[in-house]
Write an enzyme that holds these catalytic residues in place. Sequence first.
Site, PDB file in Angstrom:
ATOM      1  N   GLN A 150     -63.736-114.826  39.937  1.00 15.83           N
ATOM      2  CA  GLN A 150     -63.529-114.712  38.362  1.00 15.83           C
ATOM      3  C   GLN A 150     -61.910-114.375  38.273  1.00 15.83           C
ATOM      4  OE1 GLN A 150     -66.153-110.870  37.187  1.00 15.83           O
ATOM      5  NE2 GLN A 150     -64.952-111.587  35.719  1.00 15.83           N
ATOM      6  N   HIS A 176     -66.637-106.279  37.201  1.00 18.26           N
ATOM      7  CA  HIS A 176     -66.308-105.068  36.186  1.00 18.26           C
ATOM      8  C   HIS A 176     -64.889-104.560  36.366  1.00 18.26           C
ATOM      9  CE1 HIS A 176     -70.656-105.733  36.853  1.00 18.26           C
ATOM     10  NE2 HIS A 176     -70.856-104.673  37.407  1.00 18.26           N
TER      11      HIS A 176
END
Length: 301
Positions: A150, A176
């Site tokens: 990502q 995260h």
Amino acid sequence: MRLPVPAWACLPSLLGQARVLRVRRIEATDSARRRRLTRETGPATDQSLLHKLLKDAGSDKSFHHGYTRFYVPLFEPLREKPVRLVEIGVEQGRSMKAWQLYLPNASHIYGIGYGNFQAAGSRPRDCFADAHTRAAVGAGVPCTLYQGDQSSREFLDAFVAATGGAFDVVIDDGSHVPSHQRLTFERLFPAVAPGGLYAIEDIETSYWTRMNRPMYGYSLKNETSIVEHMKRVADAINREFRYGGGGGQSPLPAVYDSVSTIMFAHNLIVLRKQLPGESRYSDRKYRFYRDGHCPHHQTSC
């Protein structure tokens, strides 16, 4: 000479004090009972279908994070609709099983994983092909797994191109890492359908003061807060008043101009995309310009 007060004269006062003490004991007992029931049962959403499915699948979205407190009212109207959902961060595939069962009429569910049980460089494959993401027999929902990073613009753009976008729900439960969360939002939010939802989970890393601890192998050194960044979305939504509208500049890139609402919750941020025609409220010229009221950073209108 003061006469002694007979014992019976104190009786009303003693009875009154006894009643007060009894009432206080009852109130304390009721309060303790309410606290105990709250601890034992949790919010009403803990009894929901979504909470049960996530818990049965072993997803910590339910029993640890309690995200169903926020997801149930947001997702329940979508349950029977042909939605397109994306979750970034497949890990062991637990929540992927739950989404297939919770959204029986979903048009397509997509999962993006990086490592874990997915082989590096593997091609997209059906969720049913792997026991980690295989929902109960009979789910029958189109579900595809992608392997990718990502933090890669190229991968995110290729994913949108391959799937066609038009996502109703995107859930970022990936690395995260705050910079990854921001990058992923800015690449995928344009592919969210009007009125669609974008959730960023696990924003807790933005509160860490010691950033030398890695997260899923990524360094958090020199990371900036996604929470502080997203607070500025409030100014982007209200740019009519702050920047004058009618071509006034938002404090954020143009991708944020299509945000309708933003919700900050416990360890979670959820943004909703504008519906068609909604931008006319935020992009118009501020009506009080003619009265001499200017944005705070301007001295004249």
